[in-house]
Design an enzyme around this catalytic site. Structure first.
Site: not given
Lengths: 406, 406
Positions: A95, A171, A357
């Site tokens: 909450k 992966d 990359g």
């Protein structure tokens, strides 16, 4: 920090124009026994073991012009919780997460509760033992692309990465629909390549296969993939929930390391006002839930995690702790060989250099990209500068020409 | 909105000083096939079915002094995803969630994918049928306290709530350690009270029991509680992950409604810069995953959800949809009888009035608190003002004296 072995202590950063002491009292009561002052004395006695307590209130910017902020430390009785993340998070930030500008910064979990979580089965030492590499940071590469590629193309990509002398290959985390290269086929193919590589060069590689499917089947699937010869599992922890990581890590039949991907966690940690801190979410909670390897945004990319957060996160994964093994920090995104000295300075001996990359984008291709990294890593652990190492490594020279060196 | 049945379309709110069109392109490529411009043509042909596409870029505050913001709409091919929330969230907001100031505002999910999610088994009509109440908003009360209370005290509390003529009664969501009142004991006790109440007054009540434990056991436990006679399940969806809600809702052996608690969701929705919008998180995703009843912060409390968000959330739960039944909106926190006309004006015929303190804190106690609410609800559906109704109801008068009327 005053803590108590019978309480989980939550630290919150709160912004707002109100009485922080009163707020802390309201939280301690409201999130445990509900009400207090109007209870009869006999009832109070019955409820005391379940009552939260204010441990500290630290007002941070008294007398400033900014919106007032404070750190509240509240203790929640252990007897209110089950030994699992959903129970703890619901108790300390259920909450309350919806109650204005409040961010959960840290949790102190006493040893009696911590020891009911699995922690990493392998951890840093275990991963190093599996790979037989003890004297340098590890190197991981990511498939440039997985979706839509048939197994024979992935096989070539895998071989290029292996040839780059990486230690781990993962992966893509978005690899769910693997119709052209089903998971068991990938494991068979890539683990065979790993085996061949080991036999010919002596070098071991771990392949982290993406664990996907209904959450109700993930544990069985993890066992199945482990039985099928998988060497490592990749899990998108936040989208599935931390508890499934806990259950997989705790199962003795899943005898391979688990790599935790931070997908979706940017929904929680970046705001200064809401959510959970990155060191708690990606550091402490990942480790106690059983991640052996944890990826997180590096502090160097164009959009990056602030450096103090990233270092604190890594510290949470690694600091010595009687109960759980340390997990491997893996600062990711925007990593190129020129950053290796900086990574080494910032993250020390034990971390994983993770590149996508920065490997595939190497002017001479993926294998040369891997070689540039291994040469950079070798340089830093032998105390050589990158410039020195680049004299002996055409691949590293090429990489530095392209991306520079910090 | 241009959409396409072969894509999931995500709408993001982005803040930043960059070229939004370029950013949108980068997302569409980066989160699907990884790279594009440098691919050979044959490869491009192979990859086109998996490539994301930019559907729209809407710059919002051109020429203003504020930080530039834009809405980006990106389409992700269905063929990249599994029909589950972890797969969708990882695809559209995995890595991207960590990429600067970006918030996931909405998802358009085409019918072919939507129909692979269970949606509510009961929904608004089903819950009304179970209760036999078709002509007014429903009334729910929350236990004032659960933790630490023995079953006989909870039994008394339950009876007081039943006597207040409520339609539903729920466990506290932080009720994990139920050593003094174990879950099967609670179901046996409270469902017996429900049965007795039905036999003596004709009125039915649903009791939402908190579903807790390891995520790997929740589905079996849900079946077990359903078999044991439970009439409704309460689930802390975000702490456990949305997929377990999906799996429980999809299982034909769990033949009782599911009530979704919003615990922990304040970690995601309140920031304007990060996370997921409340209508998406607590509206659309809850409904398609199978919640029959969804609690969320009302727009009226001291700390509340902004009204437009709360209304949009309720709309997501209720709007007519060929695939899934509507779910019951339950605006919660800070609700007292004086708010009933406002609730009715804002949320219409179909919502649940949910009260804790507004029932238990009534000057004449819990049963009178329930009575004050039922009289207020009766008033609004008969077109009477609260002032008129209060003339005939001492309980409502008392409540209005204490809390006022909006």
């Amino acid at each position: 920090m005053t803590t108590d072995q019978n309480y989980v202590t939550a630290t919150y950063l709160v912004h707002g124009h109100f009485d922080f002491y009163k707020k802390a009292q309201e939280i301690a009561i409201g999130l445990t026994v509900g009400s207090w002052t109007d209870l009869p004395n006999a009832k109070k006695e019955q409820m005391i073991p379940h009552l939260g307590k204010v441990i500290e209130v630290k007002v941070l910017n008294h007398n400033s012009d900014e919106i007032p902020q404070a750190l509240l430390m509240i203790g929640y009785p252990l007897v209110n919780m089950n030994p699992d993340i959903p129970s703890i998070l619901t108790t300390v930030f259920g909450k309350l997460s919806m109650d204005g500008q409040i961010k959960l910064i840290d949790l102190h979990i006493p040893d009696s509760l911590l020891s009911q979580f699995p922690g990493p089965r392998f951890g840093i030492d275990g991963i190093r033992r599996l790979l037989g590499v003890h004297d340098r940071p590890l190197l991981m590469s990511i498939f440039k692309q997985c979706i839509g590629l048939p197994i024979n193309e992935l096989e070539k990509e895998y071989q290029n990465q292996i040839d780059g002398q990486v230690d781990l290959i993962k992966d893509d985390e978005i690899f769910f629909r693997d119709d052209y290269a089903p998971v068991l086929k990938r494991i068979a193919t890539f683990e065979k390549q790993n085996q061949h590589h080991k036999e010919t060069t002596g070098k071991k590689v771990l392949y982290a296969v993406n664990l996907t499917g209904p959450v109700t089947q993930l544990l069985e699937k993890a066992k199945h993939l482990s039985d099928a010869g998988a060497s490592c599992l990749l899990l998108n922890v936040a989208p599935y929930g931390f508890d499934i990581l806990h259950r997989i890590a705790a199962d003795p039949d899943v005898n391979i390391p688990i790599m935790a991907h931070p997908a979706f966690t940017g929904s929680f940690y970046p705001s200064p006002y809401y959510g959970l801190s990155a060191p708690l979410l990606l550091g402490k909670l990942m480790r106690l839930s059983g991640a052996d390897i944890v990826l997180f945004p590096s502090p160097y990319g164009s959009v990056a995690m602030p450096k103090d957060e990233a270092l604190n996160l890594a510290k949470q994964l690694k600091y010595p702790n009687k109960i759980h093994r340390p997990a491997f920090p893996t600062p990711s995104a925007g990593i190129h060989p020129g950053l290796v000295p900086t990574l080494y300075r910032d993250f020390g001996d034990h971390f994983i250099v993770n590149a996508g990359g920065g490997i595939h984008g190497h002017p001479q291709g993926t294998s040369a990209g891997g070689k540039a990294f291994t040469d950079a890593i070798q340089a830093v652990v032998s105390g050589r500068t990158l410039a020195e190492a680049a004299e002996d490594s055409a691949e590293l020279r090429s990489a530095i020409n392209k991306w520079g060196a910090l």
